[in-house]
Design a protein around this motif. Structure first.
Motif, PDB file in Angstrom:
ATOM      1  N   THR A 239      -8.648 -20.268 -32.485  1.00 49.26           N
ATOM      2  CA  THR A 239      -9.937 -19.753 -32.017  1.00 49.26           C
ATOM      3  C   THR A 239     -10.920 -19.620 -33.170  1.00 49.26           C
ATOM      4  O   THR A 239     -12.111 -19.885 -33.010  1.00 49.26           O
ATOM      5  N   GLN A 240     -10.432 -19.208 -34.331  1.00 55.39           N
ATOM      6  CA  GLN A 240     -11.328 -19.127 -35.488  1.00 55.39           C
ATOM      7  C   GLN A 240     -11.923 -20.501 -35.792  1.00 55.39           C
ATOM      8  O   GLN A 240     -13.116 -20.622 -36.084  1.00 55.39           O
ATOM      9  N   LYS A 241     -11.096 -21.535 -35.721  1.00 55.87           N
ATOM     10  CA  LYS A 241     -11.572 -22.903 -35.961  1.00 55.87           C
ATOM     11  C   LYS A 241     -12.664 -23.275 -34.954  1.00 55.87           C
ATOM     12  O   LYS A 241     -13.713 -23.817 -35.329  1.00 55.87           O
ATOM     13  N   GLU A 242     -12.442 -22.972 -33.680  1.00 56.60           N
ATOM     14  CA  GLU A 242     -13.424 -23.280 -32.638  1.00 56.60           C
ATOM     15  C   GLU A 242     -14.754 -22.580 -32.909  1.00 56.60           C
ATOM     16  O   GLU A 242     -15.832 -23.182 -32.748  1.00 56.60           O
ATOM     17  N   ARG A 243     -14.695 -21.328 -33.334  1.00 54.95           N
ATOM     18  CA  ARG A 243     -15.917 -20.565 -33.579  1.00 54.95           C
ATOM     19  C   ARG A 243     -16.640 -21.052 -34.831  1.00 54.95           C
ATOM     20  O   ARG A 243     -17.878 -21.060 -34.879  1.00 54.95           O
ATOM     21  N   PHE A 244     -15.886 -21.462 -35.838  1.00 52.81           N
ATOM     22  CA  PHE A 244     -16.516 -22.037 -37.031  1.00 52.81           C
ATOM     23  C   PHE A 244     -17.242 -23.332 -36.685  1.00 52.81           C
ATOM     24  O   PHE A 244     -18.378 -23.570 -37.122  1.00 52.81           O
ATOM     25  N   LEU A 245     -16.600 -24.197 -35.901  1.00 48.93           N
ATOM     26  CA  LEU A 245     -17.215 -25.463 -35.509  1.00 48.93           C
ATOM     27  C   LEU A 245     -18.458 -25.223 -34.660  1.00 48.93           C
ATOM     28  O   LEU A 245     -19.452 -25.944 -34.772  1.00 48.93           O
ATOM     29  N   GLU A 246     -18.406 -24.194 -33.836  1.00 46.94           N
ATOM     30  CA  GLU A 246     -19.563 -23.827 -33.017  1.00 46.94           C
ATOM     31  C   GLU A 246     -20.729 -23.403 -33.892  1.00 46.94           C
ATOM     32  O   GLU A 246     -21.890 -23.738 -33.631  1.00 46.94           O
ATOM     33  N   ARG A 247     -20.426 -22.679 -34.946  1.00 51.01           N
ATOM     34  CA  ARG A 247     -21.471 -22.232 -35.864  1.00 51.01           C
ATOM     35  C   ARG A 247     -22.089 -23.410 -36.617  1.00 51.01           C
ATOM     36  O   ARG A 247     -23.270 -23.377 -36.977  1.00 51.01           O
ATOM     37  N   ILE A 248     -21.297 -24.432 -36.862  1.00 47.27           N
ATOM     38  CA  ILE A 248     -21.804 -25.619 -37.548  1.00 47.27           C
ATOM     39  C   ILE A 248     -22.634 -26.477 -36.607  1.00 47.27           C
ATOM     40  O   ILE A 248     -23.695 -26.995 -36.977  1.00 47.27           O
ATOM     41  N   ASP A 249     -22.172 -26.629 -35.364  1.00 47.05           N
ATOM     42  CA  ASP A 249     -22.822 -27.529 -34.400  1.00 47.05           C
ATOM     43  C   ASP A 249     -24.084 -26.954 -33.783  1.00 47.05           C
ATOM     44  O   ASP A 249     -24.981 -27.708 -33.392  1.00 47.05           O
ATOM     45  N   GLN A 250     -24.170 -25.643 -33.674  1.00 42.72           N
ATOM     46  CA  GLN A 250     -25.327 -25.029 -33.036  1.00 42.72           C
ATOM     47  C   GLN A 250     -26.300 -24.485 -34.086  1.00 42.72           C
ATOM     48  O   GLN A 250     -25.968 -23.542 -34.809  1.00 42.72           O
ATOM     49  N   PRO A 251     -27.492 -25.082 -34.173  1.00 42.18           N
ATOM     50  CA  PRO A 251     -28.461 -24.681 -35.211  1.00 42.18           C
ATOM     51  C   PRO A 251     -28.751 -23.188 -35.259  1.00 42.18           C
ATOM     52  O   PRO A 251     -28.942 -22.617 -36.333  1.00 42.18           O
ATOM     53  N   ASP A 252     -28.811 -22.560 -34.079  1.00 48.76           N
ATOM     54  CA  ASP A 252     -29.144 -21.131 -34.058  1.00 48.76           C
ATOM     55  C   ASP A 252     -28.006 -20.258 -34.567  1.00 48.76           C
ATOM     56  O   ASP A 252     -28.174 -19.048 -34.725  1.00 48.76           O
ATOM     57  N   LYS A 253     -26.842 -20.886 -34.828  1.00 49.06           N
ATOM     58  CA  LYS A 253     -25.705 -20.134 -35.359  1.00 49.06           C
ATOM     59  C   LYS A 253     -25.319 -20.574 -36.771  1.00 49.06           C
ATOM     60  O   LYS A 253     -24.341 -20.083 -37.332  1.00 49.06           O
ATOM     61  N   ASN A 254     -26.099 -21.507 -37.328  1.00 50.38           N
ATOM     62  CA  ASN A 254     -25.797 -22.015 -38.675  1.00 50.38           C
ATOM     63  C   ASN A 254     -25.744 -20.902 -39.719  1.00 50.38           C
ATOM     64  O   ASN A 254     -24.959 -20.952 -40.671  1.00 50.38           O
ATOM     65  N   TRP A 255     -26.584 -19.901 -39.521  1.00 51.61           N
ATOM     66  CA  TRP A 255     -26.677 -18.828 -40.518  1.00 51.61           C
ATOM     67  C   TRP A 255     -25.383 -18.030 -40.634  1.00 51.61           C
ATOM     68  O   TRP A 255     -25.132 -17.364 -41.647  1.00 51.61           O
ATOM     69  N   LYS A 256     -24.546 -18.127 -39.597  1.00 54.33           N
ATOM     70  CA  LYS A 256     -23.292 -17.381 -39.603  1.00 54.33           C
ATOM     71  C   LYS A 256     -22.193 -18.057 -40.421  1.00 54.33           C
ATOM     72  O   LYS A 256     -21.163 -17.433 -40.709  1.00 54.33           O
ATOM     73  N   PHE A 257     -22.421 -19.339 -40.757  1.00 56.43           N
ATOM     74  CA  PHE A 257     -21.357 -20.088 -41.439  1.00 56.43           C
ATOM     75  C   PHE A 257     -21.644 -20.254 -42.918  1.00 56.43           C
ATOM     76  O   PHE A 257     -22.774 -20.463 -43.345  1.00 56.43           O
ATOM     77  N   SER A 258     -20.563 -20.183 -43.706  1.00 55.57           N
ATOM     78  CA  SER A 258     -20.641 -20.401 -45.146  1.00 55.57           C
ATOM     79  C   SER A 258     -19.404 -21.183 -45.580  1.00 55.57           C
ATOM     80  O   SER A 258     -18.330 -21.041 -44.993  1.00 55.57           O
ATOM     81  N   GLU A 259     -19.577 -22.009 -46.588  1.00 57.60           N
ATOM     82  CA  GLU A 259     -18.424 -22.758 -47.086  1.00 57.60           C
ATOM     83  C   GLU A 259     -17.346 -21.820 -47.620  1.00 57.60           C
ATOM     84  O   GLU A 259     -16.167 -22.184 -47.674  1.00 57.60           O
ATOM     85  N   ALA A 260     -17.759 -20.624 -47.987  1.00 55.22           N
ATOM     86  CA  ALA A 260     -16.783 -19.634 -48.455  1.00 55.22           C
ATOM     87  C   ALA A 260     -15.815 -19.267 -47.331  1.00 55.22           C
ATOM     88  O   ALA A 260     -14.669 -18.883 -47.593  1.00 55.22           O
ATOM     89  N   ASP A 261     -16.261 -19.413 -46.077  1.00 54.39           N
ATOM     90  CA  ASP A 261     -15.381 -19.136 -44.939  1.00 54.39           C
ATOM     91  C   ASP A 261     -14.177 -20.075 -44.944  1.00 54.39           C
ATOM     92  O   ASP A 261     -13.069 -19.674 -44.590  1.00 54.39           O
TER      93      ASP A 261
END
Length: 282
Positions: free
Chosen positions: A184-206
């Motif tokens: 599920t963590q993987k799915e949510r990370f990919l969602e953050r990458i794919d959806q522009p409005d959620k990009n701010w939630k993702f970091s390479e540090a994750d």
């Protein structure tokens, strides 16, 4: 149901064996959501009593892996609650000033006044999680004797003592770990990458932290095993389903808060008789 996720020191934890979704509980989603709405009204009433009496403060500690849903859980917690009676603190990487003090300094400053609730989004438990996994303490500006191999073991003792101190000074603590699966963590990370409005939630540090999944699993298990007590247990709730996590939280909060509020009420004198003279003045 809640008791299945409670750890009070009487048993050890194995995260791999704990559910990360509601399947094991065989719940009816619609029914339990309706039940949650009723529980929310009860929580509102208890919060009003807590605020009015001003005798005890409540601290809710939230710990979780990245993308486990801490922010969403906090949003649900705040819904319907008087904002005057609750404070939310999100603790990030400590500043230079904070590192120049003892590790509890910044958390002690954030304690709520009695009668209020404080939510700690991450907390002093990071000291036995990220600090432990990355051995950050070895670079702390501390005497060498305080940076030996027993550093983490002493932190467990200090945290237990701190929570005991708080409970002896009018504070109650609810500790919650949101247990999300690696899938599920993987799915949510990919969602953050794919959806522009959620990009701010993702970091390479994750991704760097995700690579240390097993190390963090051991750290979380040690955290629960070493700091769970009868008076201050941990609740390890499934976090794969965003609708289910707040339900688990509210049930545990309602159960514990009811007991505390009733204890306070029994210890307070009955003020009803003192109101008669005031009533006559009307």
């Amino acid at each position: 149901m809640i008791e299945n996720y409670k750890f009070d020191g009487s048993k050890t934890i194995d995260l791999k064996k704990l559910p990360t979704n509601s399947k094991k509980d065989h719940v009816n989603k619609q029914k339990i959501i309706q039940e949650t709405e009723a529980n929310q009204l009860k929580i509102q009433s208890l919060q009003e009593k807590l605020y009015a009496q001003g005798i005890e403060g409540l601290i809710i500690v939230l710990q979780a892996r990245d993308a486990a849903g801490k922010d969403a859980t906090i949003k649900h917690v705040l819904s319907g609650i008087n904002p005057q009676g609750i404070d939310v603190h999100s603790f990030k990487q400590p500043t230079h000033e904070e590192l120049a003090h003892d590790f509890l300094w910044r958390f002690n400053k954030a304690l709520p006044r009695r009668g209020k609730i404080a939510i700690f989004n991450r907390s002093y438990y990071e000291e036995v999680l990220v600090v432990k996994v990355h051995q950050l303490y070895k670079n702390y500006a501390l005497p060498q004797k305080d940076k030996e191999d027993n550093y983490i073991q002493r932190r467990y003792e200090q945290i237990n003592n701190y929570e005991k101190y708080l409970e002896q000074n009018g504070y109650r603590i609810i500790k919650i770990f949101l247990n999300v699966s690696k899938e599920t963590q993987k799915e949510r990370f990919l969602e953050r990458i794919d959806q522009p409005d959620k990009n701010w939630k993702f970091s390479e540090a994750d991704l760097a932290e995700r690579a240390l999944w097993d190390e963090y699993t051991k750290a979380y298990e040690s955290m629960v095993d070493r700091t769970s007590t009868k008076t201050c247990p941990w609740y390890v709730f499934p976090a794969d389903q965003k609708w289910y996590t707040p339900i688990s939280y509210r049930k545990s909060s309602l159960k514990r808060s009811k007991k505390w509020i009733h204890t306070i009420q029994r210890s307070q004198p009955n003020k009803k008789n003192t109101f008669f003279p005031a009533k006559k003045r009307f």
